[in-house]
Design an enzyme around this catalytic site. Structure first.
Site, PDB file in Angstrom:
ATOM      1  CB  CYS A   1       1.801 -34.840 -13.313  1.00  0.00           C
ATOM      2  SG  CYS A   1       1.533 -34.731 -15.084  1.00  0.00           S
TER       3      CYS A   1
ATOM      4  NE  ARG B   1      -4.833 -34.634 -11.064  1.00  0.00           N
ATOM      5  CZ  ARG B   1      -6.027 -34.206 -10.718  1.00  0.00           C
ATOM      6  NH1 ARG B   1      -6.774 -34.942  -9.942  1.00  0.00           N
ATOM      7  NH2 ARG B   1      -6.489 -33.050 -11.161  1.00  0.00           N
ATOM      8  CG  LEU B   2       1.247 -30.980  -8.175  1.00  0.00           C
ATOM      9  CD1 LEU B   2       1.467 -31.312  -6.706  1.00  0.00           C
ATOM     10  CD2 LEU B   2       2.321 -30.008  -8.640  1.00  0.00           C
ATOM     11  CB  ALA B   3      -4.637 -32.372  -7.832  1.00  0.00           C
ATOM     12  CB  VAL B   4      -2.199 -27.767 -10.798  1.00  0.00           C
ATOM     13  CG1 VAL B   4      -2.257 -26.277 -11.060  1.00  0.00           C
ATOM     14  CG2 VAL B   4      -0.936 -28.100 -10.006  1.00  0.00           C
TER      15      VAL B   4
ATOM     16  CG  ASN C   1       4.714 -32.934 -16.933  1.00  0.00           C
ATOM     17  OD1 ASN C   1       5.926 -32.914 -16.952  1.00  0.00           O
ATOM     18  ND2 ASN C   1       4.034 -32.168 -16.120  1.00  0.00           N
ATOM     19  N   GLY C   2       1.931 -30.986 -18.113  1.00  0.00           N
ATOM     20  CA  GLY C   2       2.037 -29.595 -18.575  1.00  0.00           C
ATOM     21  C   GLY C   2       0.788 -28.796 -18.290  1.00  0.00           C
ATOM     22  CD  GLU C   3      -0.971 -26.554 -15.667  1.00  0.00           C
ATOM     23  OE1 GLU C   3      -2.124 -26.177 -15.956  1.00  0.00           O
ATOM     24  OE2 GLU C   3      -0.743 -27.413 -14.800  1.00  0.00           O
TER      25      GLU C   3
ATOM     26  CG  ASP D   1      -4.649 -27.913 -18.527  1.00  0.00           C
ATOM     27  OD1 ASP D   1      -3.531 -28.008 -19.030  1.00  0.00           O
ATOM     28  OD2 ASP D   1      -4.899 -28.338 -17.379  1.00  0.00           O
TER      29      ASP D   1
ATOM     30  CG  LEU E   1      11.357 -19.783  -7.237  1.00  0.00           C
ATOM     31  CD1 LEU E   1      12.282 -20.642  -8.080  1.00  0.00           C
ATOM     32  CD2 LEU E   1      11.442 -20.217  -5.777  1.00  0.00           C
TER      33      LEU E   1
ATOM     34  CB  ILE F   1      17.488 -19.488  -1.244  1.00  0.00           C
ATOM     35  CG1 ILE F   1      18.415 -20.365  -0.377  1.00  0.00           C
ATOM     36  CG2 ILE F   1      17.868 -19.568  -2.728  1.00  0.00           C
ATOM     37  CD1 ILE F   1      18.153 -21.839  -0.452  1.00  0.00           C
TER      38      ILE F   1
ATOM     39  CB  THR G   1      27.303 -23.360 -14.764  1.00  0.00           C
ATOM     40  OG1 THR G   1      26.806 -22.135 -14.247  1.00  0.00           O
ATOM     41  CG2 THR G   1      26.505 -23.747 -15.980  1.00  0.00           C
TER      42      THR G   1
ATOM     43  NE  ARG H   1      30.865 -23.865 -10.033  1.00  0.00           N
ATOM     44  CZ  ARG H   1      31.756 -23.194 -10.755  1.00  0.00           C
ATOM     45  NH1 ARG H   1      31.412 -22.081 -11.364  1.00  0.00           N
ATOM     46  NH2 ARG H   1      32.990 -23.628 -10.860  1.00  0.00           N
TER      47      ARG H   1
ATOM     48  N   GLY I   1      11.934 -16.689 -13.152  1.00  0.00           N
ATOM     49  CA  GLY I   1      12.423 -15.846 -14.255  1.00  0.00           C
ATOM     50  C   GLY I   1      13.264 -16.560 -15.295  1.00  0.00           C
TER      51      GLY I   1
END
Length: 561
Positions: free
Chosen positions: A2, A49-52, A75-77, A97, A256, A288, A337, A340, A364
Site C-alpha cells: 500500500c 490501500r491495496l486490500a490483501v 506498508n507490508g506483511e 496482520d 514472475l 516477458i 542497470t 534496463r 526471485g
C-alpha cells in the site's frame, strides 16, 4: 502492499499538502483515507490501500479500542502475527496482520517491536499519550520509506519520494528528501506544536544475525554443523518455509518466472505448497521477453514441468523504449542497470494488472546478492572477499534490485513477495563458511543448485542454467536489450552534451550517452535529487565499463561453447 504518507507540524494548509499524497495512489487502488490527528491540527495521515488481508477492518491509520492513543500507518506483511499472538496472548480486534505492531509496542516498546517482526514493513507509529513518533523499516528495505525533516521540526514521511518533493513549508530552503535506512527505527519527540525532534536512530537488525523472532518460528532448531548433506537439507527446509509463510493472502497469488534459477525455484516450491494447502485456483506464472528470447523459452520449459497456468508477454523494442520515461518516474533513480532491468518488469506488471486477477506476486529477488549469483563473482580474489561483496550487495539492495522490484510492481497496484530475503533463510546462508558459498566448477550459486538437485522440482537444464542478466535474457542472444537501447539513444544525445556532462551533472556524472539520457529524464521529474543514488551499480574485480553481464568475458566464453 500500500502507500503510506504522514505529516507532522505542517505550516501550510493540509488540504493543499494532501495533494502530494495522491502521487502514490498507484500503491493502493482499492481505497484512500486522509485523517487529521485529534489534538494536533497540523498533523495528518494519508493512506492508499491495496486490500490483501482483512477486507473489512484493513483501513489505516489503524486504531483499536484497547490503545486509543496509538495511531499506526504501515506498508507490508507481518508473517508471524499469529505465532506472536499465541506466544504473548495478544487479543486482536481485527484480522489485520499489522495490528500486532500495536500490541508489541504496548508490551515492550519500539525496540522489541521492530526486532520481533518477521516480514517486510515500513511504518509510522504515533503515540499521543507519550508524545512520540516512531519510524521503522525492514531489514532489507523490501518496503520503501522516505522522509524529510526540516530544522524547525516539520516531518514528512512517504512510501515513495514523489509524495514529498512538492510539499510546501515556510522555510525558503527545503531540505533533502532521503530514503529511510533499512533495518533501522527512529524515535522522535512530538511537541505540543505538532513539530518533532529526532531523538535517536537505531539499527535493530543486521542480516548476518539470526533474528530474535526465530525463537518463535514454525521451524524448530535445525541440525548444526557444516557437513554438506546437513547444509543442503537446512537450505531446503528454510527456503520452503520462507515460501510457505508468504502464502498469507486473501487475494490471488501469481509468480514472475524468467526461467532463471531463482524465479524457477520460487515458482516450483510455491506450486508444490499451494497443492498441499488445497488452494482453489491454479498458479499463474508470467514471463516477458521478445520473440524467442532465452528467458521466454526457459520459462516455458519450467511452466510445463511444474504445471502452472503460464502467460507469456511478448514486447518489441519500440514498446520497451516508449516505457522508459514512465519507468524512471516510477523508480526514482537514474541507475543504468536498474532502468534496463525494470522495463521488462514494468511491462509484465502492467499486463498482470490489466489481464488477470493475480495481485500478490512472488519473485526471485535477493538471490543473486545472497548466493553470489552475479557472473563477476567468478573473479573474486578469495572466498572471504566474495562473502564481503555479498554482504555489501545485500546492504545496498534497497537502492537497486529491491527498489526495482517494488516500484515496477507497485506502479500497477501489485504486491511483491520475495522469499529469498526471508530473515531466517538469509541469516543461515550467511553463517555458512565463505568457501562453501563461492562459485564452483565455473558455475555460480553452486551450493543453492546442489541443495535442490535431488528434489525433481525443476528440469536439470534449468537448475544448472547459467546466470542471465534479466535485462539481457528478455531479448535475443544476437542483440542484447542494452545494445537496442544504446542504438536508439545514440540518436537522441549529441557528442557535445556528453562532453559537458560533468559540468551539468557534477555528482555521479554520466559517462555514456545512455547514462546521460536517463539522467536528463530523472532531473526533469526530480530536479536536484541526484544524491538518492550514491553510486552506479557496477561489477567488481574486473575492468567493466558497462553493468551488463553480456559484456563480461566469462559470459562470452559460455555463449560460444
Amino acid at each position: 502492499m500500500c502507500g503510506i504518507w504522514a505529516l507532522f507540524g505542517s505550516d501550510e494548509c493540509l488540504s493543499v499538502q494532501c495533494l502530494s499524497a495522491m502521487k502514490i495512489a498507484h500503491r493502493g487502488p482499492d481505497a484512500f483515507r486522509f485523517e487529521n490527528v485529534n489534538g494536533f491540527t497540523n498533523c495528518c495521515f494519508g493512506f492508499h490501500r491495496l486490500a490483501v488481508v482483512d477486507q473489512l477492518y484493513g483501513m489505516q491509520p489503524i486504531r483499536i479500542k484497547k490503545f486509543p492513543y496509538l495511531w499506526l500507518c504501515y506498508n507490508g506483511e507481518i508473517y508471524n502475527f499469529k505465532q506472536l499472538q499465541k506466544q504473548f496472548g495478544f487479543e486482536y480486534q481485527t484480522l489485520v496482520d499489522g495490528e500486532v505492531i500495536l500490541h508489541l509496542y504496548n508490551r515492550g516498546g519500539i525496540e522489541q517491536t521492530a526486532c520481533m517482526l518477521d516480514g517486510v514493513f515500513a511504518f509510522i507509529l504515533l503515540d499521543t499519550a507519550n508524545r512520540k513518533v516512531y519510524l521503522a523499516r525492514d531489514t532489507y528495505g523490501v518496503r520503501p520509506l522516505f522522509k524529510v525533516l526540516t530544522d524547525d521540526g516539520f516531518l514528512g514521511v512517504c512510501s515513495e519520494a514523489k509524495g514529498l518533493t512538492n510539499l510546501k513549508h515556510s522555510t525558503s530552503f527545503f531540505p533533502k528528501v532521503e530514503p529511510f535506512l533499512p533495518g533501522h527505527y527512529e524515535v522522535l519527540d512530538l511537541k505540543p506544536s505538532g513539530k518533532v525532534a529526532s531523538v535517536e536512530l537505531v539499527k535493530f537488525h543486521s542480516y548476518k544475525d539470526e533474528p530474535l523472532h526465530a525463537a518463535y518460528d514454525t521451524v524448530e532448531n535445525l541440525p548444526s554443523g557444516f557437513d554438506l548433506e546437513t547444509v543442503k537439507s537446512n537450505i531446503r527446509i528454510l527456503f520452503e518455509n520462507a515460501v510457505r509463510k508468504r502464502l498469507m493472502a486473501h487475494r490471488r497469488i501469481g509468480c514472475l518466472l524468467s526461467g532463471g534459477l531463482d524465479s524457477s525455484l520460487v515458482a516450483a516450491v510455491l506450486l508444490k505448497l499451494m497443492k498441499e494447502m488445497n488452494v482453489s485456483y491454479p498458479l499463474q506464472t508470467f514471463s516477458i521477453g521478445m520473440e524467442n528470447s532465452p528467458d521466454v523459452l526457459a520459462a516455458r520449459k519450467v511452466a510445463t514441468h511444474i504445471g502452472s497456468e503460464h502467460h507469456e508477454v511478448i514486447f518489441n523494442s519500440e514498446e520497451g523504449i516508449q516505457a522508459i520515461e514512465d519507468v524512471i518516474f516510477s523508480l526514482e533513480t537514474y541507475d543504468i542497470t536498474t532502468i534496463r532491468a525494470s522495463v521488462g518488469m514494468y511491462l509484465v506488471s502492467k499486463y498482470i494488472r490489466k489481464k488477470t486477477d493475480s495481485v500478490v506476486i512472488f519473485s526471485g529477488e535477493g538471490s543473486d546478492e545472497l548466493t553470489q549469483g552475479y557472473i563477476y563473482f567468478h573473479k573474486a580474489p578469495c572466498p572471504e572477499d566474495a562473502a564481503e561483496e555479498s554482504e555489501r550487495l545485500l546492504k545496498e539492495l534497497y537502492l537497486f534490485d529491491v527498489l526495482r522490484a517494488d516500484r515496477t510492481t507497485a506502479a500497477h497496484g501489485l504486491e511483491l513477495r520475495v522469499p529469498f530475503l526471508d530473515h531466517r533463510f538469509t541469516s543461515y546462508y550467511l553463517s555458512l563458511p565463505a568457501e562453501m558459498r563461492i562459485p564452483k566448477n565455473g558455475i555460480e550459486k553452486y551450493l543453492l543448485r546442489q541443495s535442490f538437485e535431488d528434489s525433481n522440482l525443476l528440469p536439470k537444464e534449468i537448475l544448472w542454467r547459467p546466470k542471465e542478466a534479466f535485462s539481457d535474457g528478455i531479448t535475443s542472444v544476437k542483440k542484447s536489450w542494452f545494445s537496442i537501447l544504446q542504438d536508439y539513444i545514440d540518436q537522441q544525445v549529441d557528442d557535445l552534451s556528453l562532453e559537458k556532462a560533468a559540468e551539468k551533472y557534477p555528482f555521479n556524472p554520466p559517462k555514456t550517452k545512455e547514462s546521460y539520457y536517463y539522467r536528463q529524464i530523472f532531473e526533469k521529474h526530480y530536479p536536484g535529487q541526484s544524491s538518492w543514488l550514491p553510486h552506479y551499480w557496477m561489477p567488481r574485480w574486473i575492468k567493466a565499463t558497462d553493468p551488463s553481464a553480456r559484456t563480461l568475458k566469462h559470459y562470452k566464453a559460455a555463449a560460444q561453447e
